[in-house]
Design a protein around this motif. Structure first.
Motif, PDB file in Angstrom:
ATOM      1  N   SER A 189       1.344  -1.194   0.143  1.00  0.00           N
ATOM      2  CA  SER A 189       0.259  -0.059  -0.013  1.00  0.00           C
ATOM      3  C   SER A 189       1.004   1.477  -0.048  1.00  0.00           C
ATOM      4  CB  SER A 189      -0.964  -0.020   1.172  1.00  0.00           C
ATOM      5  OG  SER A 189      -0.215   0.315   2.314  1.00  0.00           O
TER       6      SER A 189
ATOM      7  N   THR B 178       0.923   5.249   0.447  1.00  0.00           N
ATOM      8  CA  THR B 178       0.287   6.378   1.002  1.00  0.00           C
ATOM      9  C   THR B 178       0.401   7.206   0.038  1.00  0.00           C
ATOM     10  OG1 THR B 178       2.343   7.745   2.072  1.00  0.00           O
ATOM     11  CG2 THR B 178       1.348   5.553   3.310  1.00  0.00           C
ATOM     12  N   GLU B 179      -0.721   8.618   0.484  1.00  0.00           N
ATOM     13  CA  GLU B 179      -0.925   9.615  -0.799  1.00  0.00           C
ATOM     14  C   GLU B 179       0.577  11.100  -0.908  1.00  0.00           C
ATOM     15  OE1 GLU B 179      -3.655  11.089  -2.771  1.00  0.00           O
ATOM     16  OE2 GLU B 179      -4.079   8.410  -1.975  1.00  0.00           O
ATOM     17  N   TRP B 180       0.962  10.530   0.595  1.00  0.00           N
ATOM     18  CA  TRP B 180       2.752  10.921   0.737  1.00  0.00           C
ATOM     19  C   TRP B 180       3.816  10.215  -0.105  1.00  0.00           C
ATOM     20  CZ3 TRP B 180       2.822  16.092   2.019  1.00  0.00           C
ATOM     21  CH2 TRP B 180       1.726  16.508   3.002  1.00  0.00           C
ATOM     22  N   GLN B 181       3.992   9.393  -0.557  1.00  0.00           N
ATOM     23  CA  GLN B 181       4.742   8.576  -1.300  1.00  0.00           C
ATOM     24  C   GLN B 181       4.440   8.854  -3.097  1.00  0.00           C
ATOM     25  OE1 GLN B 181       4.226   4.713   0.265  1.00  0.00           O
ATOM     26  NE2 GLN B 181       5.913   4.860   1.651  1.00  0.00           N
TER      27      GLN B 181
END
Length: 110
Positions: A3, A5-8
């Motif tokens: 998964s 994240t949005e920051w990644q």
């Protein structure tokens, strides 16, 4: 599946844009038309600098270095006033002025 994240996702996008613009800038840097356009008014300095490199490679180092120095000063003569004015005003920059004050106070001749 891993998964993300949005920051990644944002980081991967910004990194992709950075890599693209670095490669695009490198390609434009080596474009012959842009190089000729940028160096047209600095042809004398460029020729002296590159001629000095050739003379050094032909085993005349002293003459070649003098030609390179002349070419260097001829190429960057417009930049020297900017650099010297920056060095003259470096004491007005908050972090650097504090650093220079500390270095100035700790130096001793003994």
């Amino acid at each position: 599946m891993i998964s993300i994240t949005e920051w990644q996702k944002i980081g991967a996008g910004v990194t992709g844009f950075g890599i693209f613009f670095i490669l695009f800038g490198t390609l434009l840097y080596f474009d012959s038309v842009l190089l000729a356009f940028g160096n047209r008014h600095k042809l004398k300095g460029t020729s002296f600098f590159l001629g000095g490199v050739v003379i050094v490679l032909l085993r005349w180092p002293l003459l070649g270095m003098f030609l390179e120095i002349y070419g260097f000063f001829s190429l960057f003569k417009g930049f020297f006033p900017v650099a010297f004015s920056f060095l003259g005003n470096v004491y007005n920059i908050p972090f650097l002025s504090e650093l220079f004050r500390r270095l100035q106070g700790t130096s001793s001749m003994v």
